[in-house]
Design an enzyme around this catalytic site. Structure first.
Site, PDB file in Angstrom:
ATOM      1  N   LYS A  33      44.893  96.150  71.078  1.00 12.88           N
ATOM      2  CA  LYS A  33      45.272  95.250  69.883  1.00 12.88           C
ATOM      3  C   LYS A  33      45.740  93.893  70.368  1.00 12.88           C
ATOM      4  O   LYS A  33      45.678  92.856  69.657  1.00 12.88           O
ATOM      5  CB  LYS A  33      46.208  96.301  69.026  1.00 12.88           C
ATOM      6  CG  LYS A  33      45.777  97.453  68.148  1.00 12.88           C
ATOM      7  CD  LYS A  33      46.655  98.286  67.844  1.00 12.88           C
ATOM      8  CE  LYS A  33      46.074  99.434  67.016  1.00 12.88           C
ATOM      9  NZ  LYS A  33      46.980 100.446  66.396  1.00 12.88           N
ATOM     10  N   GLN A  50      53.089 101.884  66.266  1.00 14.78           N
ATOM     11  CA  GLN A  50      51.896 102.920  66.770  1.00 14.78           C
ATOM     12  C   GLN A  50      52.265 104.220  66.716  1.00 14.78           C
ATOM     13  O   GLN A  50      53.388 104.839  66.958  1.00 14.78           O
ATOM     14  CB  GLN A  50      51.379 102.523  68.295  1.00 14.78           C
ATOM     15  CG  GLN A  50      50.400 103.457  68.672  1.00 14.78           C
ATOM     16  CD  GLN A  50      48.888 102.912  68.254  1.00 14.78           C
ATOM     17  OE1 GLN A  50      48.919 101.620  67.792  1.00 14.78           O
ATOM     18  NE2 GLN A  50      48.344 103.905  68.008  1.00 14.78           N
ATOM     19  N   ASP A  59      48.676  98.251  58.596  1.00 14.90           N
ATOM     20  CA  ASP A  59      48.220  99.686  58.703  1.00 14.90           C
ATOM     21  C   ASP A  59      47.728 100.369  57.361  1.00 14.90           C
ATOM     22  O   ASP A  59      46.983 101.010  57.186  1.00 14.90           O
ATOM     23  CB  ASP A  59      48.865 100.611  59.316  1.00 14.90           C
ATOM     24  CG  ASP A  59      48.718 100.585  60.812  1.00 14.90           C
ATOM     25  OD1 ASP A  59      47.541 100.578  61.210  1.00 14.90           O
ATOM     26  OD2 ASP A  59      49.871 100.889  61.574  1.00 14.90           O
TER      27      ASP A  59
END
Ligand code: GUN
Length: 277
Positions: free
Chosen positions: A48, A92, A115
């Protein structure tokens, strides 16, 4: 049979994001929070960061120790919610057991939730009025579009009903007027249902789950699975060698859906910036 090349499609998405950021002279920041020492998470987070660098997005990494408390993590999310340099926040997953994931996700400002895991964003996806799409299903849509396949009116079967992939995947296909069936562990006659699919998306998490007898001749098959087979090799849910000859298009693993997820995260981060401007 044609292979869908996720590397090429994801590269095009990242270039689109990069060019728009450069053209508009945007300053964009993405905070990436990782708690503990999960090896797979570490690899994802590094990828990422690399993608951010490519696109011209500043990444701020917060690598916290395993023993971080829920309270400390909530405080960090608060700080990031209020930081004008941070346009997107990604925590995460998975988090260590002692931290309530749902509580952390619901604490992220929906405007910065790149997300699209927050209930507000999930709700917006349901009604078709969304700013962010969850990265993996959004990536699958890009891959299907890249084949030139029309979704409207097609039989679409999604195997798996997770909040992150299966459920939003079904919604996105429905928004494009697919006739959508969601299969799961309690589905009866799974093979028969799958054989109806013009577009088959598998997100089960079991190597070799989708076999040739479950696939209609000429289907588009998208494999979201990320598994290790008996030899420890990375593989998807689909028995690729058996299924591929029946497909019009199929994604490989690795090199299919995987690279798309990060590309769509970059796109969401750009969207977040625009939403906040
Ligand atoms: N862990 C595995 N996939 C994901 C993802 O897409 N987002 C986050 N935050 N964590 C993950």
């Amino acid at each position: 049979m044609q292979l869908i090349d996720g590397k090429t499609v994801s590269q095009a998405v990242k270039e689109r994001v990069r060019d728009e950021i450069a053209h508009d002279g945007l300053k964009i920041g993405l905070a990436v929070v990782i708690v503990g020492n999960d090896q797979a998470s570490r690899v994802y987070v590094n990828n990422k960061k690399k993608a951010c660098e490519f696109c011209g997005i500043t990444s701020y990494e917060y690598a916290l120790p395993e023993e971080t408390t829920e309270e400390q993590l909530l405080e960090l999310v608060d700080t990031l919610n209020n930081d004008g340099k941070v346009n997107g926040i990604l925590v995460q997953l998975p988090l260590p057991e002692h931290i309530n994931e749902k509580k952390i996700i619901e604490h992220i400002s929906p405007m910065k939730d790149v997300d699209a895991f927050h209930a507000v964003n999930v709700g917006r996806i349901m009604i078709g009025d969304y700013a962010f799409l969850p990265c993996t299903p959004a990536g699958v849509m890009e891959l299907i579009h890249s084949t030139g396949t029309e979704i409207a009116g097609k039989e679409c079967v999604v195997i798996g009903r997770s909040n992150i992939v299966g459920k939003p995947m079904a919604m996105l296909l429905l928004h494009e007027n697919g006739t959508v069936t969601v299969c799961h562990s309690r589905t009866k006659n799974l093979a028969e249902v799958c054989r109806r699919a013009d577009i088959l998306v598998s997100a089960v998490g079991r190597a070799g789950f989708v076999t040739a007898d479950m696939v209609k001749e000429g289907a588009v098959v998208i494999d979201v699975g990320m598994n290790r087979n008996a030899e420890g090799k990375l593989c998807g849910d689909v028995d690729f060698d058996g299924v591929a000859p029946k497909c019009s298009f199929i994604t490989p693993v690795p090199g299919g859906v995987g690279p798309m997820t990060i590309a769509m995260l970059m796109e969401n981060t750009l969207r977040a910036k625009k939403l906040q401007s």
